[in-house]
Design an enzyme around this catalytic site. Structure first.
Site, PDB file in Angstrom:
ATOM      1  N   HIS A  44       0.855  -1.192   0.000  1.00 38.10           N
ATOM      2  CA  HIS A  44       0.000   0.000   0.000  1.00 38.10           C
ATOM      3  C   HIS A  44       0.892   1.243   0.000  1.00 38.10           C
ATOM      4  CE1 HIS A  44       1.200  -0.649   4.168  1.00 38.10           C
ATOM      5  NE2 HIS A  44       1.115   0.663   4.275  1.00 38.10           N
ATOM      6  N   HIS A 129       5.610   6.801  -1.474  1.00 38.21           N
ATOM      7  CA  HIS A 129       6.452   5.698  -1.923  1.00 38.21           C
ATOM      8  C   HIS A 129       5.787   4.380  -1.556  1.00 38.21           C
ATOM      9  CE1 HIS A 129       7.545   6.212   2.296  1.00 38.21           C
ATOM     10  NE2 HIS A 129       7.864   4.923   2.275  1.00 38.21           N
TER      11      HIS A 129
END
Length: 188
Positions: A44, A129
């Site tokens: 995620h 990120h």
């Protein structure tokens, strides 16, 4: 023993991305360093780590996040790197090429919604990120080869139309995530 609920807010990634993190795990055997790789299904983009919350605080967070408005957007991963950028790495990551600004705005909206509940502002700018692995003990690996491999990979553009409040349970096999609430995109 405590009854706190470890929680975080993030953007879920589709199955094709989940499968890719499994493929990237093949690098584990090429590294001498002690690493913990993100497991397929757990991948995620974290918007905000909340820490241990009481059940009451978790309910307050659920309500506050319901007020976050955002328009749907597309996300495409690309590039790679490490935190910190110099010295021994602690985290290896894949960057975000498409949807970066939208993720920054969404993280900002989440943080603004949580401020009245006593959550402090983050001490550093949000850098979207996708964590590939955490380096527990660096043992002289040539990280440039892994970063090059991450940077060379082509990623599909995928829709982002929701974000999630997750519960994170730490187990000897690693963290296990469970959805507490999901929040859909709106017209803003």
């Amino acid at each position: 023993m405590h009854d706190g609920i470890r929680a975080f807010v993030g953007v879920p990634l589709p199955q094709e991305y989940q499968a890719a993190i499994g493929e990237l795990g093949a690098w584990r055997s090429r590294l001498a360093s002690r690493t913990t790789w993100t497991r397929p299904g757990n991948w995620h983009v974290t918007l905000r780590f909340l820490g241990e919350l009481s059940p009451q605080k978790l309910d307050e967070v659920k309500v506050a996040l319901g007020g976050v408005a955002f328009a749907p957007f597309s996300l495409r991963a690309g590039g790679g790197g490490m935190f910190p950028r110099r010295g021994k790495p602690r985290v290896v990551w894949i960057g975000v090429e498409e949807g970066r600004q939208e993720l920054v705005r969404l993280a900002d909206a989440v943080n603004r919604a949580l401020l009245p509940l006593g959550f402090a502002e983050e001490g550093r700018p949000f850098s979207p990120h996708l964590t590939v692995c955490r380096v527990r003990e660096a043992r002289g690996d040539r990280w440039a080869a892994l970063i090059d491999a991450l940077s060379d990979r082509e990623w599909a553009s995928v829709p982002v139309d929701r974000f999630t409040l997750w519960r994170s349970t730490l187990t000897p096999q690693g963290a296990q995530y469970g959805v507490v609430s999901e929040y859909g995109a709106t017209s803003v």
